[in-house]
Motif scaffolding. Structure first.
Motif, short mmCIF file in Angstrom:
data_model
loop_
_atom_site.label_atom_id
_atom_site.label_comp_id
_atom_site.label_asym_id
_atom_site.label_seq_id
_atom_site.Cartn_x
_atom_site.Cartn_y
_atom_site.Cartn_z
N ALA A 1 0.82 -1.21 0.00
CA ALA A 1 0.00 0.00 0.00
C ALA A 1 0.86 1.26 0.00
N ALA A 2 1.94 1.23 0.77
CA ALA A 2 2.81 2.40 0.85
C ALA A 2 3.38 2.75 -0.52
N THR A 3 3.80 1.73 -1.26
CA THR A 3 4.37 1.96 -2.59
C THR A 3 3.34 2.52 -3.56
N ILE A 4 2.16 1.90 -3.58
CA ILE A 4 1.14 2.30 -4.55
C ILE A 4 0.55 3.66 -4.21
N LYS A 5 0.30 3.91 -2.93
CA LYS A 5 -0.26 5.21 -2.54
C LYS A 5 0.73 6.34 -2.82
N ALA A 6 2.01 6.08 -2.60
CA ALA A 6 3.01 7.12 -2.87
C ALA A 6 3.05 7.46 -4.35
N GLU A 7 2.83 6.45 -5.19
CA GLU A 7 2.92 6.66 -6.63
C GLU A 7 1.62 7.22 -7.21
N LEU A 8 0.47 6.71 -6.74
CA LEU A 8 -0.81 7.04 -7.37
C LEU A 8 -1.65 8.02 -6.57
N LEU A 9 -1.41 8.09 -5.26
CA LEU A 9 -2.24 8.96 -4.41
C LEU A 9 -1.36 9.85 -3.53
N PRO A 10 -0.57 10.70 -4.14
CA PRO A 10 0.31 11.55 -3.32
C PRO A 10 -0.46 12.47 -2.39
N GLU A 11 -1.68 12.84 -2.77
CA GLU A 11 -2.55 13.68 -1.93
C GLU A 11 -3.88 12.96 -1.74
N PRO A 12 -3.95 11.94 -0.87
CA PRO A 12 -5.17 11.12 -0.73
C PRO A 12 -6.41 11.94 -0.40
N SER A 13 -6.24 13.00 0.37
CA SER A 13 -7.41 13.76 0.81
C SER A 13 -8.10 14.48 -0.34
N THR A 14 -7.38 14.72 -1.43
CA THR A 14 -7.96 15.44 -2.57
C THR A 14 -8.21 14.53 -3.78
N ALA A 15 -7.92 13.24 -3.60
CA ALA A 15 -8.06 12.30 -4.72
C ALA A 15 -9.52 12.11 -5.08
N GLN A 16 -9.79 11.93 -6.36
CA GLN A 16 -11.14 11.66 -6.84
C GLN A 16 -11.51 10.20 -6.55
N ALA A 17 -12.82 9.93 -6.48
CA ALA A 17 -13.30 8.58 -6.19
C ALA A 17 -12.78 7.58 -7.21
N GLU A 18 -12.71 8.02 -8.48
CA GLU A 18 -12.23 7.12 -9.52
C GLU A 18 -10.76 6.77 -9.32
N ASP A 19 -9.97 7.75 -8.84
CA ASP A 19 -8.55 7.49 -8.58
C ASP A 19 -8.37 6.55 -7.40
N LEU A 20 -9.20 6.72 -6.37
CA LEU A 20 -9.12 5.83 -5.20
C LEU A 20 -9.48 4.39 -5.60
N GLN A 21 -10.51 4.26 -6.43
CA GLN A 21 -10.93 2.93 -6.88
C GLN A 21 -9.84 2.28 -7.71
N ALA A 22 -9.24 3.05 -8.62
CA ALA A 22 -8.19 2.51 -9.48
C ALA A 22 -6.98 2.07 -8.67
N ALA A 23 -6.61 2.87 -7.67
CA ALA A 23 -5.46 2.53 -6.84
C ALA A 23 -5.72 1.25 -6.05
N LEU A 24 -6.94 1.11 -5.50
CA LEU A 24 -7.27 -0.09 -4.74
C LEU A 24 -7.24 -1.32 -5.63
N GLU A 25 -7.75 -1.19 -6.87
CA GLU A 25 -7.77 -2.35 -7.75
C GLU A 25 -6.36 -2.75 -8.17
N ILE A 26 -5.49 -1.76 -8.40
CA ILE A 26 -4.09 -2.07 -8.71
C ILE A 26 -3.43 -2.74 -7.50
N PHE A 27 -3.72 -2.24 -6.31
CA PHE A 27 -3.20 -2.83 -5.07
C PHE A 27 -3.60 -4.30 -4.97
N GLN A 28 -4.87 -4.60 -5.20
CA GLN A 28 -5.34 -5.98 -5.10
C GLN A 28 -4.72 -6.86 -6.18
#
Length: 753
Positions: free
Chosen positions: A280-307
Motif C-alpha cells: 500500500a505504501a508503494t502504490i499510494k506514494a505513486e498514485l495517491l500523493p494527496e489522498p485527501s484530494t483524490a477523486q473517487a475514480e482514482d481511489l478505486q483505481a489505486a485499490l484495484e491495482i493494489f489488489q
C-alpha cells in the motif's frame, strides 16, 4: 519462461519443502505458473538438495509435461517429486454427485422413494424442519446444524431406511478452496489499506464476503478483549432452562490447542498487515500523493491495482500456501472412515465414507463435516464440504409412519430485496429430479422477494404441481384480529394469493389460475420447530403427518391428458425477443449503463467477484449476481406464455386445468434444456472474454469490465429484430429447437399453419 524449484525449511515442522511454479497449472488469474509447495519428507539437507535437482531436471524437459508420462516418470524420479508435479495434472475434478452415488445410490421412484427438495430463505427454518422429519434431536444430535445465519452451505441428502448408518461426504476441489482463501487474504489486505483495526482485518480474513466460506471453522475464532462483554447481552432469563448443547467433550477444542490456534492466527494477521502495508505504501506514494484530494475514480483505481499486484507478490503467495497447508492438516484429524483421492498422485481428498451401527458414534463423526459449533472451531471441516449424503434409521419420532422419502437440503436463498432476482441454478437444476419442491417460508413475513422468485420459477417451469409450502414460525403469528388457527392460516395464505395476483403481470392467467385452485391444499403451518419432536403440540404434529402424506402421494403424479397441443412457431420469435430484452435491460441497470428505481447498480467489487468466479471456472454466479439464472428465468417465462396459446388441440381440453396439465411437461422439458443452453452461451463460449475482464486493473478498469460483460450478454442473448445478425439467428434457432423437441416429445407438434 523457465521454471525452477527451490527448497525451504518446512514451517512449524522439521524437514524441508520444495516450491516451484507449475508450467501446466494455472493460477487464480488463469495464467500458467501456479505456485506449488510440497513437503519433501526429509530433514537431511543433502537429500533435499538431490530431490530439488530432480524436480529441476523434470521442469527443464517439456517432454515430461504430460499426464501420460506419469508411470515413466516413476521409473526416473523419486515418487515424492513425481507426485508433486503430476498432482492436479492427471484428471479433471470428478462429479461430486457421482462420487456420492458410488458409495450410496440415491433412490427414486423406481425404488419406491419420493424425492423432496427443500428450498427457502436463510433462517426460515428448513433445516430445523428436516431435523423433525429424520428424528434428529436438537440438543443431543445437532444434525444438520442450524442458526439464524447462513448455516447449510453444502448439499445435505438424507435417505431413511432400516440398514446400518452410512455416510458419503464430498469436498470442494483444492483449486476452489485456494481461490476462497485468496479472496479472504485479499479482503484482509484491503482492510489494512483502508486503515481498519486489527480485529476487522482478522474478521475479513476469517469470513468470506459471501458468508459461505469461513476460515474460522478451520483455523479457530479470533479472540478479542470484548468477548467478556457478551454477558451483558444474555437474553436467557434466570427461569429459562438452557439447552445442553454439548453432546461430547471430544468436540470441544482443549484450552492449550485453542491458545496455539490463536497464536497461529495472530501470526497470519500480522503477516497480512505487513504484506499489505508495504504494498500500500508503494502504490499510494505513486498514485495517491494527496489522498485527501483524490477523486473517487482514482481511489478505486489505486485499490484495484493494489489488489491485483498482491497476487504477484511472493509473500502473499507464501501466506496463502501456509494457510492451505494448515487446512490440509485438518484432514489428518479424521480417525475413522475412509478418505479417497482422485489419483495416486493427489494429496487433496475428494470423498470420505463411513459405516457403523452406532447412531451416536455416526452423528458425532458426521458433525465434523456439517457443524457450526463454536467450541469446535479450529477442528471443523464444514467449509470444505460440497455435499453430505447419509443413509440409515433416520425416522421421525412424532409418528410411527416410516415414509420412503429422500430429503434434499441445501444453502438458503438469502434475503435479496431485488424482486427481479432469479433463483440460483444450483436449486433450479434439481427441479426435474424431484417429486416435491418444498418452499419453506417464515409465516411472520410470508412471501418476500426470495420466496416470490421461487413461486415464479416453479410456475413458469411447469413444476407447480410439485409445489408444497411450509410456513414456519406460525406460533409467532399473533394479533387481536387473529383469534383462531383458521384466522391465522387465512392471514398467511392471503400473502400467497396476493403474490399470485401480481404474478399475472408476468405470466398468463391460465397457469396462475391453476395454481390458485390447488395452492391452499399444498400449504402447511408449523411452529416451535426449535424444540424436540416430543415437545411439539398436537396441531404441529398433525400438520407434519399431512406433510408426509403429501410427500408419499407425490411419487404418483396424475396421468397426463390425451389432449395434445399444436403451435405455430411464428409467435416464438416475439417471446425470445421479449425475454432477451428483459435480460439485457436488467443487467444494463446492474452494470450502470442505465438507472432504475427497481434494480440498483452493483458495486464494482461485486461485479469483479462475479467475473473472477466465472473466469476461473469456480462458479457461474456470485451471491445474488446470477446471469445464467436470469437468462433461464426470463426465457422460461416468455416461452411459458407462448405455450399457453396453442393454435389447436388434438382434442379440446375439458377445462383450463386439463390444458395446463397437458402443457406442464413441455414447460418442464424446456426449462431443463435451457440451463445447458444458458451455460454454453453465457459462460463456455466466452471464457476468453471473462478472463480478459478479470485481468483489467487501474483507472477505468471497472468501466471496461462492465462494457465487456455487457458485450458478452449481447452476443449470448441478442435481441431479435426485423433484420437479424448471425448471432441472433443462431440464438433463435437454438431456442426454437429446444421448444420443438419438448413439444414433440410430449406428442404435440409445432409447424407453420
Amino acid at each position: 519462461m523457465s521454471y525452477t524449484a527451490s527448497k525451504s525449511p518446512t514451517k512449524d515442522r522439521p524437514g524441508f519443502s520444495i516450491s516451484f511454479r507449475h508450467p501446466c497449472r494455472s493460477d487464480s488469474k488463469g495464467k500458467p505458473g501456479l505456485k506449488v509447495r510440497r513437503g519433501l519428507g526429509t530433514a537431511n539437507p543433502e537429500e533435499a538438495d538431490a530431490l530439488v535437482a530432480q524436480m529441476n531436471e523434470l521442469l527443464a524437459d517439456e517432454s515430461w509435461w504430460n499426464a501420460g508420462r506419469y508411470n515413466d516418470a516413476l521409473q526416473t524420479f523419486d515418487p515424492i517429486i513425481v507426485d508433486a508435479f503430476f498432482d492436479g495434472l492427471q484428471a479433471s475434478v470428478a462429479n461430486p454427485v457421482a462420487l456420492r452415488d458410488n458409495i450410496i445410490p440415491l433412490p427414486g421412484r423406481e425404488d419406491g422413494y419420493a424425492r423432496v427438495l427443500f428450498v427457502g430463505t436463510t433462517g426460515a427454518g428448513k433445516t430445523s424442519l428436516l431435523r423433525h422429519l429424520i428424528g434428529s434431536d436438537p440438543d443431543k444430535d445437532r444434525f444438520p446444524s442450524t442458526s439464524t445465519a447462513k448455516t447449510t452451505v453444502s448439499d445435505i441428502e438424507v435417505i431413511p431406511d432400516d440398514g446400518p448408518y452410512r455416510a458419503a461426504v464430498t469436498f470442494f476441489s483444492e483449486h476452489a478452496i485456494r481461490a476462497n482463501v485468496e479472496d479472504c487474504v485479499i479482503a484482509a489486505c484491503s482492510a489494512e489499506w483502508d486503515g481498519m483495526s486489527e480485529e476487522k482485518i482478522a474478521d475479513k480474513l476469517l469470513h468470506h464476503a459471501d458468508q459461505r466460506f469461513r476460515l474460522s471453522y478451520l483455523l479457530g475464532a479470533w479472540q478479542t478483549s470484548d468477548d467478556a462483554a457478551d454477558d451483558d447481552w444474555d437474553f436467557e432469563g434466570a427461569d429459562v432452562q438452557r439447552s445442553n448443547v454439548v453432546s461430547d467433550d471430544r468436540e470441544t477444542v482443549p484450552a492449550a490447542e485453542a491458545a496455539a490456534l490463536q497464536a497461529k492466527l495472530a501470526s497470519y494477521v500480522e503477516r497480512t498487515k505487513t504484506i499489505a502495508a508495504a504494498k500500500a505504501a508503494t502504490i499510494k506514494a505513486e498514485l495517491l500523493p494527496e489522498p485527501s484530494t483524490a477523486q473517487a475514480e482514482d481511489l478505486q483505481a489505486a485499490l484495484e491495482i493494489f489488489q491485483s499486484e498482491l497476487f504477484e507478490d511472493e509473500a502473499f503467495r507464501d501466506l496463502v500456501l501456509d494457510i492451505m497447508e494448515d487446512i490440509q492438516l485438518r484432514f489428518d484429524t479424521l480417525n475413522v472412515g475412509a478418505l479417497s483421492k482422485r489419483s495416486k498422485t493427489a494429496r487433496w481428498p475428494e470423498l470420505w465414507s463411513y459405516e457403523t451401527d452406532d447412531r451416536d458414534d455416526f452423528l458425532r463423526h458426521v458433525r465434523w463435516f456439517s457443524s457450526n459449533y463454536a467450541p469446535a472451531f479450529g477442528r471443523l471441516l464444514t467449509p470444505l464440504v460440497d455435499g453430505i449424503r447419509v443413509r440409515g434409521p433416520l425416522h421421525p419420532v412424532f409418528t410411527d409412519r416410516r415414509a420412503k422419502v429422500v430429503y434434499l437440503d441445501g444453502q438458503g436463498l438469502g434475503h435479496t430485496p431485488d424482486s427481479s432476482s432469479s433463483v440460483t441454478t444450483h436449486v433450479t437444476q434439481r427441479f426435474a429430479d424431484v417429486d416435491t419442491i418444498m418452499l419453506v417460508d417464515n409465516a411472520e413475513q410470508p412471501i418476500q422477494a426470495a420466496a416470490q422468485a421461487v413461486l415464479r420459477a416453479v410456475a413458469a417451469s411447469g413444476n407447480y404441481g410439485k409445489l408444497a409450502i411450509t410456513f414456519t414460525h406460525f406460533d409467532q403469528v399473533k394479533g387481536l384480529n387473529l383469534p383462531s388457527f383458521a384466522a391465522k392460516r387465512a392471514h398467511v395464505l392471503a400473502s400467497v394469493h396476493n403474490y399470485l395476483a401480481r404474478l399475472r403481470e408476468v405470466l398468463n392467467g391460465p397457469i396462475v389460475t391453476a395454481m390458485e385452485r390447488t395452492i391452499e391444499s399444498q400449504c402447511f403451518m408449523l411452529g416451535g420447530l426449535d424444540a424436540a419432536s416430543e415437545k411439539l403440540p398436537g396441531g404441529v404434529k398433525n400438520q407434519l403427518e399431512q406433510l408426509l402424506e403429501q410427500f408419499e402421494r407425490s411419487i404418483t403424479p396424475p396421468p397426463l391428458p390425451d389432449a395434445k397441443p399444436s403451435y405455430d412457431p411464428a409467435g416464438l420469435g416475439f417471446a425470445v425477443q421479449r425475454a432477451a430484452d428483459s435480460f439485457q435491460r436488467a443487467w444494463k441497470y446492474r452494470l450502470g449503463f442505465a438507472a432504475s428505481a427497481e434494480i440498483s447498480k452493483e458495486h464494482w467489487t461485486r461485479v469483479k467477484a462475479l467475473n473472477r468466479r466465472i473466469a476461473n471456472e469456480l462458479d457461474i454466479e456470485y451471491d445474488s449476481l446470477r446471469p445464467v439464472a436470469d437468462f433461464v428465468g426470463r426465457i422460461t417465462e416468455e416461452i411459458s406464455n407462448f405455450l399457453d396459446h396453442p393454435v389447436r388441440w388434438t382434442r379440446t381440453p375439458t377445462d383450463d386445468t386439463e390444458a395446463q396439465e397437458a402443457i406442464a411437461p413441455i414447460r418442464q422439458a424446456v426449462f431443463r434444456e435451457l440451463h445447458t443452453l444458458a451455460i454454453t452461451r453465457l459462460v463456455d463460449e466466452h471464457l476468453v472474454d471473462w478472463r480478459r475482464g478479470n485481468d483489467y486493473k487501474g483507472k477505468g478498469s471497472a468501466d471496461r469490465r462492465a462494457v465487456d460483460i455487457r458485450a458478452i450478454y449481447e452476443l449470448a442473448a441478442p435481441v431479435p429484430g426485423t433484420v437479424n445478425s448471425e448471432p441472433a439467428l443462431v440464438f433463435m434457432k437454438a431456442v426454437r429447437d429446444i421448444v420443438r423437441s419438448a413439444i414433440e416429445e410430449q406428442g404435440g407438434e409445432m409447424k407453420t399453419l
